[in-house]
Scaffold this motif. Structure first.
Motif, mmCIF file in Angstrom:
data_model
loop_
_atom_site.group_PDB
_atom_site.id
_atom_site.type_symbol
_atom_site.label_atom_id
_atom_site.label_comp_id
_atom_site.label_asym_id
_atom_site.label_seq_id
_atom_site.Cartn_x
_atom_site.Cartn_y
_atom_site.Cartn_z
ATOM 1 N N ARG A 1 -29.079 -64.213 13.328
ATOM 2 C CA ARG A 1 -29.843 -65.429 13.020
ATOM 3 C C ARG A 1 -29.413 -66.598 13.903
ATOM 4 O O ARG A 1 -28.226 -66.862 14.062
ATOM 5 C CB ARG A 1 -29.646 -65.845 11.565
ATOM 6 N N GLY A 2 -30.418 -67.286 14.449
ATOM 7 C CA GLY A 2 -30.169 -68.482 15.231
ATOM 8 C C GLY A 2 -29.817 -68.238 16.683
ATOM 9 O O GLY A 2 -29.683 -69.185 17.451
ATOM 10 N N ALA A 3 -29.677 -66.983 17.096
ATOM 11 C CA ALA A 3 -29.320 -66.700 18.491
ATOM 12 C C ALA A 3 -30.520 -66.914 19.407
ATOM 13 O O ALA A 3 -31.670 -66.713 19.011
ATOM 14 C CB ALA A 3 -28.818 -65.272 18.628
ATOM 15 N N ASP A 4 -30.263 -67.329 20.618
ATOM 16 C CA ASP A 4 -31.295 -67.423 21.654
ATOM 17 C C ASP A 4 -31.036 -66.277 22.613
ATOM 18 O O ASP A 4 -30.134 -66.335 23.444
ATOM 19 C CB ASP A 4 -31.217 -68.763 22.375
ATOM 20 N N LEU A 5 -31.808 -65.212 22.481
ATOM 21 C CA LEU A 5 -31.650 -64.027 23.308
ATOM 22 C C LEU A 5 -32.753 -63.933 24.353
ATOM 23 O O LEU A 5 -33.012 -62.859 24.897
ATOM 24 C CB LEU A 5 -31.636 -62.773 22.425
ATOM 25 N N SER A 6 -33.397 -65.048 24.654
ATOM 26 C CA SER A 6 -34.491 -65.093 25.619
ATOM 27 C C SER A 6 -34.051 -64.540 26.967
ATOM 28 O O SER A 6 -32.961 -64.844 27.450
ATOM 29 C CB SER A 6 -34.974 -66.534 25.811
ATOM 30 N N GLN B 1 -31.814 -52.374 11.184
ATOM 31 C CA GLN B 1 -31.509 -53.208 10.027
ATOM 32 C C GLN B 1 -30.741 -54.481 10.397
ATOM 33 O O GLN B 1 -30.013 -55.036 9.577
ATOM 34 C CB GLN B 1 -30.770 -52.411 8.963
ATOM 35 N N ALA B 2 -30.910 -54.946 11.621
ATOM 36 C CA ALA B 2 -30.280 -56.208 12.035
ATOM 37 C C ALA B 2 -31.105 -57.373 11.503
ATOM 38 O O ALA B 2 -32.308 -57.251 11.274
ATOM 39 C CB ALA B 2 -30.203 -56.287 13.557
ATOM 40 N N ILE B 3 -30.467 -58.502 11.307
ATOM 41 C CA ILE B 3 -31.161 -59.709 10.870
ATOM 42 C C ILE B 3 -31.513 -60.502 12.126
ATOM 43 O O ILE B 3 -30.633 -60.987 12.841
ATOM 44 C CB ILE B 3 -30.288 -60.547 9.922
ATOM 45 N N LEU B 4 -32.818 -60.603 12.381
ATOM 46 C CA LEU B 4 -33.304 -61.291 13.576
ATOM 47 C C LEU B 4 -34.154 -62.515 13.235
ATOM 48 O O LEU B 4 -34.848 -63.044 14.098
ATOM 49 C CB LEU B 4 -34.122 -60.327 14.445
ATOM 50 N N ALA B 5 -34.089 -62.974 12.000
ATOM 51 C CA ALA B 5 -34.864 -64.144 11.581
ATOM 52 C C ALA B 5 -34.431 -65.366 12.381
ATOM 53 O O ALA B 5 -33.248 -65.658 12.513
ATOM 54 C CB ALA B 5 -34.671 -64.400 10.094
ATOM 55 N N GLY B 6 -35.403 -66.051 12.955
ATOM 56 C CA GLY B 6 -35.122 -67.266 13.706
ATOM 57 C C GLY B 6 -34.525 -67.028 15.085
ATOM 58 O O GLY B 6 -34.083 -67.963 15.743
ATOM 59 N N VAL B 7 -34.511 -65.781 15.550
ATOM 60 C CA VAL B 7 -33.965 -65.460 16.872
ATOM 61 C C VAL B 7 -35.048 -65.691 17.922
ATOM 62 O O VAL B 7 -36.184 -65.281 17.760
ATOM 63 C CB VAL B 7 -33.470 -64.002 16.923
ATOM 64 N N ARG B 8 -34.682 -66.363 18.990
ATOM 65 C CA ARG B 8 -35.615 -66.617 20.099
ATOM 66 C C ARG B 8 -35.526 -65.440 21.067
ATOM 67 O O ARG B 8 -34.451 -65.106 21.558
ATOM 68 C CB ARG B 8 -35.245 -67.913 20.787
ATOM 69 N N PHE C 1 -37.261 -54.824 25.541
ATOM 70 C CA PHE C 1 -36.798 -53.908 24.501
ATOM 71 C C PHE C 1 -37.234 -52.471 24.778
ATOM 72 O O PHE C 1 -37.485 -51.704 23.873
ATOM 73 C CB PHE C 1 -37.342 -54.344 23.139
ATOM 74 N N TYR C 2 -37.276 -52.071 26.031
ATOM 75 C CA TYR C 2 -37.682 -50.722 26.406
ATOM 76 C C TYR C 2 -36.725 -49.706 25.793
ATOM 77 O O TYR C 2 -35.513 -49.778 25.978
ATOM 78 C CB TYR C 2 -37.701 -50.587 27.934
ATOM 79 N N ARG C 3 -37.262 -48.797 25.003
ATOM 80 C CA ARG C 3 -36.513 -47.735 24.331
ATOM 81 C C ARG C 3 -35.435 -48.258 23.379
ATOM 82 O O ARG C 3 -34.444 -47.593 23.107
ATOM 83 C CB ARG C 3 -35.912 -46.760 25.325
ATOM 84 N N ALA C 4 -35.598 -49.463 22.897
ATOM 85 C CA ALA C 4 -34.652 -50.025 21.922
ATOM 86 C C ALA C 4 -35.059 -49.598 20.514
ATOM 87 O O ALA C 4 -36.232 -49.364 20.241
ATOM 88 C CB ALA C 4 -34.629 -51.545 22.021
ATOM 89 N N ASP C 5 -34.106 -49.496 19.632
ATOM 90 C CA ASP C 5 -34.360 -49.183 18.235
ATOM 91 C C ASP C 5 -34.454 -50.500 17.486
ATOM 92 O O ASP C 5 -33.473 -51.205 17.328
ATOM 93 C CB ASP C 5 -33.227 -48.333 17.666
ATOM 94 N N LEU C 6 -35.666 -50.841 17.034
ATOM 95 C CA LEU C 6 -35.919 -52.127 16.394
ATOM 96 C C LEU C 6 -36.405 -51.969 14.964
ATOM 97 O O LEU C 6 -37.380 -52.566 14.558
ATOM 98 C CB LEU C 6 -36.960 -52.927 17.194
ATOM 99 N N GLN C 7 -35.740 -51.191 14.171
ATOM 100 C CA GLN C 7 -36.111 -51.010 12.772
ATOM 101 C C GLN C 7 -35.581 -52.188 11.986
ATOM 102 O O GLN C 7 -34.497 -52.142 11.423
ATOM 103 C CB GLN C 7 -35.556 -49.697 12.241
ATOM 104 N N VAL C 8 -36.347 -53.272 11.999
ATOM 105 C CA VAL C 8 -35.919 -54.500 11.322
ATOM 106 C C VAL C 8 -36.874 -54.818 10.187
ATOM 107 O O VAL C 8 -38.003 -54.366 10.153
ATOM 108 C CB VAL C 8 -35.855 -55.698 12.309
ATOM 109 N N SER C 9 -36.411 -55.618 9.246
ATOM 110 C CA SER C 9 -37.271 -56.074 8.160
ATOM 111 C C SER C 9 -37.034 -57.555 7.966
ATOM 112 O O SER C 9 -35.979 -58.072 8.302
ATOM 113 C CB SER C 9 -36.990 -55.306 6.881
#
Length: 75
Positions: free
Chosen positions: A33-38, A49-56, A62-70
């Motif tokens: 949360r709150g990270a700027d990963l631009s 299951q990572a928390i990506l709320a509010g992430v820029r 994200f080629y071939r990345a595992d993005l199972q987030v909620s």
């Protein structure tokens, strides 16, 4: 790119990823949360299951990345 996630383990993982070009980010169940990963290249990264709320993520790859987030803001 700024790296300022909320969780200390997420911070450690990002520091390793930034320091080593061959490192695949292992962010499973971490709080980003709150990270700027631009502009980041998260090819083959794990965000299960990572928390990506509010992430820029503008221009991030994200080629071939595992993005199972909620609960993310999917705009």
């Amino acid at each position: 790119m700024k790296h300022n996630p909320a969780g200390p383990e997420a911070t450690r993982q990002l520091q390793e990823w930034v320091a080593d070009e061959g490192y695949s980010l292992y962010g499973i169940e971490h709080d980003f949360r709150g990270a700027d990963l631009s502009g980041g290249d998260f090819t083959k990264a794990w965000f299960t299951q990572a928390i990506l709320a509010g992430v820029r993520l503008t221009g991030a790859i994200f080629y071939r990345a595992d993005l199972q987030v909620s609960g993310s803001d999917r705009r």
